[in-house]
Enzyme design. Structure first.
Site, PDB file in Angstrom:
ATOM      1  N   HIS A 178     -12.482 -82.087  16.093  1.00 42.45           N
ATOM      2  CA  HIS A 178     -12.353 -81.520  14.739  1.00 42.45           C
ATOM      3  C   HIS A 178     -11.934 -80.005  15.113  1.00 42.45           C
ATOM      4  CE1 HIS A 178     -13.572 -80.235  10.718  1.00 42.45           C
ATOM      5  NE2 HIS A 178     -13.867 -79.061  11.127  1.00 42.45           N
ATOM      6  N   GLU A 179     -12.769 -79.323  15.934  1.00 39.83           N
ATOM      7  CA  GLU A 179     -12.411 -77.875  16.158  1.00 39.83           C
ATOM      8  C   GLU A 179     -11.162 -77.717  17.049  1.00 39.83           C
ATOM      9  OE1 GLU A 179     -14.141 -75.813  14.561  1.00 39.83           O
ATOM     10  OE2 GLU A 179     -15.650 -77.016  13.871  1.00 39.83           O
ATOM     11  N   HIS A 188      -8.248 -77.317  14.793  1.00 38.90           N
ATOM     12  CA  HIS A 188      -8.047 -75.912  14.255  1.00 38.90           C
ATOM     13  C   HIS A 188      -7.213 -74.932  15.410  1.00 38.90           C
ATOM     14  CE1 HIS A 188     -10.229 -76.692  10.719  1.00 38.90           C
ATOM     15  NE2 HIS A 188     -11.402 -77.016  11.228  1.00 38.90           N
ATOM     16  N   ASP A 248      -9.906 -76.570   7.216  1.00 40.56           N
ATOM     17  CA  ASP A 248     -11.062 -77.545   6.569  1.00 40.56           C
ATOM     18  C   ASP A 248     -10.556 -78.174   5.271  1.00 40.56           C
ATOM     19  OD1 ASP A 248     -12.688 -77.137   8.872  1.00 40.56           O
ATOM     20  OD2 ASP A 248     -13.887 -75.546   7.877  1.00 40.56           O
TER      21      ASP A 248
END
Length: 870
Positions: free
Chosen positions: A155-156, A159, A166
């Site tokens: 998930h990170e 980014h 998000d």
């Protein structure tokens, strides 16, 4: 010439800070060069290393499947702190360092939760700076709260690497859809669940009730929480931007209505669309294997004592200052103490490392240490057309080269030397007028805050004969160790008076004049410098004008209380006119953002021309998120081609500064629980910050930092040129009904991006979101003839009545804004906002909405408890 170089070199060596640059490469579907760095303050723990390995190994599998077999993690380096014991399996790093790590493992300054997050403040699709994990997150069982560490890592990583945002929004967790239903802000409406308010859980039992509708907003009440169904848990966890799992939202599953940062920053594009447009995926095809080829390979690296070597070129102008770097010269400039604090050992023996380079290198060979991981600071003011001949040898040597170009004639290839070795690059003018603004800093690179020099003041003052100038420098309670006041002059030493906050005075005789006659004098404050405002006074006793400079540096007062730190950089290392660049300055204490301060960027050309920019943290223009401690601004005032230098000055005065302890943007989402077979399975509660601690005041301070250099090409000669850039996109538009009128507010863009004043606005309104998305130019216009644009950065407010539409209770409008400048250039369309005509109902007639539950068994940590509808 000698005077100018001497002062530059003093400032360069006394304070050295850099700009982060990742070493990650994607080669044959595998990511190489990932660096995970453990902060020196983290206690030694073998389990931490093992859990990092497990997390990344698990993440590699999820990443492979989430990207449809396109990428995985192949090689990862874990940087062990120097504070840990040495072991045979630890190797010496080459270019890897804490300040350039992709992942940081560190304790927060204040004990406030363990949510991982990504420091990310660029545009949609732009890379972030680093991922952040706490040791506690990596060492405790977080399965219930985050499902798995591997999925959180992916998930990170999305980014960090691909610049997505998000798809949940803790500030606006619910919205009203085009179907007039209240929806949780999430990546896909296919995720089902229930909306409940949790009551307290006294003596092992909990009570909950369905959410009620707020009579004023039409949305759910503030304490309402969305709890997903367990049957959907695997699915929504597969949407890495909502409960972080293994499938990204595509165009088919993406929720374009949700009021989240992904829709706002990426114009409603799905995360998968943004990822597929990244450089990583443009030339990467899916692999034939159904599983990742191998598990990641891990290298454990532990730095030894730092070896740094200063190198001057062979030109006559540089040779005139070589004598300054004999051991005696270093001591006379106060560098010995600096070296002790940063663990730098200077080896002055000359050594011709690479003949083809054309420079005389100082030796970097140190006892029991190879060239790998050693550093060279290369200063040169001359051309050299053969630098490229040594590129391969330099790369193989493992040396890190930081380059400082002195003046416009320095070789252009210096940038390549720094880039290829993981070093920093800087530019400094030679003229005395720009000395205090052209110094450079290279950080300790270890992550130890006590080793970093902090600059409080740097002023160049042209003082007429027999005149006096006064100034102040605030010293806050987090700093004061190893504090230096340095004064330089061009002709004659001035009379100096320095006074601490308690009234103690230091006079000219207390300042130690440099014995090598470089027209400088310094004072090292004994012990810890007094907290408060220091005042200084300089009297030019000479009959004519001369240039005086004042520089003040210090270090952290305590290893346990981090000082406020400022880091700065440009969005790119090169720019081609008229493409704009963005200036970024991050102001933080520990890992918390500092708000409410003045941040000024000074950008200087090779000819000494300066542009001053006030940076903003208002969530508009170049600034991505409001109040995140990242101060930003577009830079478009190009003044010809060549190298430019960036310096940033941050100041807090009149007790306006505050520390934000609120949730970070782009962090892993805490999952409160899920519903399974009629039971709500709750996770452990996350720590909450009380309202009075959400923004803690901090004392006044002053900080300066260098943001390095960048290069401009294709720019016209200096002078007035027609505007070629439109106003910046409006990114903070808000709308609401007040009686029969719609009230809009936004931050004014400029005539050119976020500078100046726009000429007019275009506002369009529709009842159909699809009309906006498919045929924007034909959407109904709002009359804006009486709307006069304000200066960029000002707050715009506009009220109008939607006269061409029938408005009833529940009528929903979609609105967007554009700005036009004097050259008739139009900005990009703002994000689309929603305004709903809602007539409040009496409280007793507002029915509870959401799932009807007569009785639900509540399980916490496996213990059954009963709650009923309230």
């Amino acid at each position: 010439m000698v005077l100018s170089l001497n002062v530059i070199l003093f400032l360069t060596l006394h304070l050295l800070l850099g700009i982060k640059s990742s070493m990650v490469n994607l080669i044959n579907n595998g990511y190489d060069g990932i660096v995970i760095a453990i902060n020196p303050s983290v206690p030694e723990d073998e389990k931490l290393i093992e859990n990092i390995k497990e997390m990344v190994t698990e993440a590699s599998i999820y990443l492979f499947h989430a990207t449809k077999r396109r990428v995985y993690f192949r090689n990862v380096s874990i940087l062990i702190p120097m504070t840990w014991k040495s072991k045979s399996e630890y190797f010496i790093p080459k270019q890897e360092s804490y300040d350039q790590a992709d992942v940081i493992v560190a304790n927060p300054y204040l004990k406030y939760g363990d949510d991982p997050y990504t420091l990310q403040y660029g545009r949609c699709g732009e890379k972030g700076k680093y991922l952040y994990f706490t040791p506690n997150f990596l060492l405790t069982n977080n399965f219930r709260m985050y499902e798995s560490r591997g999925k959180v890592f992916v998930h990170e990583w999305a980014h960090l690497r691909w610049g997505i945002f998000d798809e949940y929004n803790m500030d606006q967790p619910f919205y009203i859809s085009r179907k007039n239903t209240i929806e949780a802000t999430r990546c896909s409406t296919h995720i089902t669940g229930t909306n409940v308010v949790f009551k307290k859980c006294p003596e092992g039992s909990c009570v909950t009730r369905p959410c009620r509708r707020d009579s004023q907003t039409g949305l759910y009440e503030a304490k309402c929480t969305f709890i997903p169904e367990k049957s959907d848990f695997t699915y929504y966890c597969l949407s890495i931007d909502f409960f972080q799992v293994t499938e990204f939202c595509t165009e088919k599953t993406h929720n374009t209505e949700a009021p989240n940062l992904q829709n706002k920053m990426c114009n409603g594009k799905s995360t998968w669309d943004v990822i597929m447009n990244s450089v990583d995926f443009q030339n990467t095809s899916p692999m034939t294997e159904m599983n990742p080829p191998t598990h990641p390979t891990f290298s454990l690296l532990k730095a030894k004592q730092r070896v740094v070597c200063l190198v001057l070129d062979k030109s006559g102008s540089m040779s005139s200052v070589r004598h300054l770097f004999e051991p005696g010269g270093l001591q006379s400039m106060g560098l010995q103490r600096v070296c002790i604090y940063t663990y730098i050992q200077w080896n002055i023996t000359q050594y011709n490392l690479i003949n083809n380079l054309g420079f005389h290198y100082q030796a970097i060979i140190h006892s029991n240490q190879s060239t790998s991981g050693s550093e060279i600071i290369l200063l040169t003011d001359g051309e050299d057309n053969e630098i490229n001949l040594c590129f391969e040898d330099v790369k193989q040597s493992g040396v890190i080269i930081h380059t400082i170009a002195l003046g416009p004639s320095a070789a252009k290839e210096l940038k390549t030397l720094s880039n290829m070795t993981g070093g920093y690059r800087f530019f400094a003018n030679k003229d005395i007028n720009g000395l205090t603004n052209t110094f450079s800093r290279i950080s300790s690179r270890s992550g130890s805050i006590t080793q970093q020099a902090i600059q409080l003041e740097s002023k160049a003052l042209k003082i007429t004969g027999r005149k006096r100038v006064n100034g102040t420098v605030p010293v806050d309670s987090t700093i004061g160790n190893d504090t230096f006041f340095v004064v330089t002059w061009t002709i004659q030493k001035p009379e100096i008076v320095l006074q601490d906050p308690k009234g103690k005075k230091y006079k000219t005789s207390d300042f130690k004049e440099d014995k090598l006659n470089i027209h400088s004098a310094r004072l090292r404050i004994p012990g810890i410098a007094e907290t408060g405002t220091w005042t200084y006074s300089l009297l030019n006793n000479y009959a004519s004008s001369q240039m005086l400079t004042v520089t003040v540096t210090t270090r952290a007062r305590s290893p346990t209380t981090p000082p406020v730190i400022v880091t700065a950089h440009m969005s790119q290392s090169t720019a081609h006119y008229p493409s704009p660049m963005i200036v970024y300055a991050q102001v933080s204490q520990g890992f918390f953002p500092v708000l409410g301060i003045s941040v000024i960027a000074i950008i200087e050309t090779e000819e000494g021309h300066q542009v001053t920019l006030e940076l903003w943290d208002n969530g508009a223009g170049a600034d991505t998120v409001k109040n995140d401690g990242i101060y930003s601004r577009y830079f478009t005032d190009y003044y010809g081609n060549g190298r430019y230098n960036l310096k940033v000055h941050a100041q807090a005065r009149n007790n306006t500064a505050r520390l934000s302890l609120r949730q970070q943007q782009n962090e892993a989402l805490y999952v409160p629980g899920y519903v399974e077979n009629g039971k709500i399975i709750l996770n452990p509660p996350r720590p909450e910050v009380k309202d009075d601690l959400a923004q803690a005041k901090i004392e006044d301070f002053s900080r300066l930092t260098s943001g390095g250099s960048f290069t401009v090409s294709g720019a016209p000669p200096p002078g007035n040129h027609p505007s070629v850039l439109p106003p910046s996109k409006i990114t903070d538009l808000e709308a609401k009904f007040k009686e029969d009128y719609i009230q809009l507010s936004w931050t004014a863009p400029g005539n050119v991006l976020d500078k100046g004043k726009a000429n007019s606005y275009i506002i369009r309104i529709s009842k159909s979101l699809m009309e906006f998305q498919e045929d924007f130019d034909n959407v109904t216009l709002v009359n804006t003839s009486n709307l006069i644009p304000k200066e960029a950065g000002s707050k715009e407010n506009f009220e109008f009545k939607p006269e061409h539409f029938r408005v009833e209770n529940g009528t929903k409008f979609y609105i967007a804004v554009q700005a036009i400048n004097e050259a008739n250039l139009i900005s990009k369309v703002s994000h689309i906002v929603q305004a709903i005509k809602f007539i409040p109902l009496p409280e007793d007639s507002v029915h509870a909405l959401g799932t009807k539950i007569s009785e639900i068994t509540l399980a916490i940590f496996g213990l059954p408890m009963i709650f009923s509808i309230f």
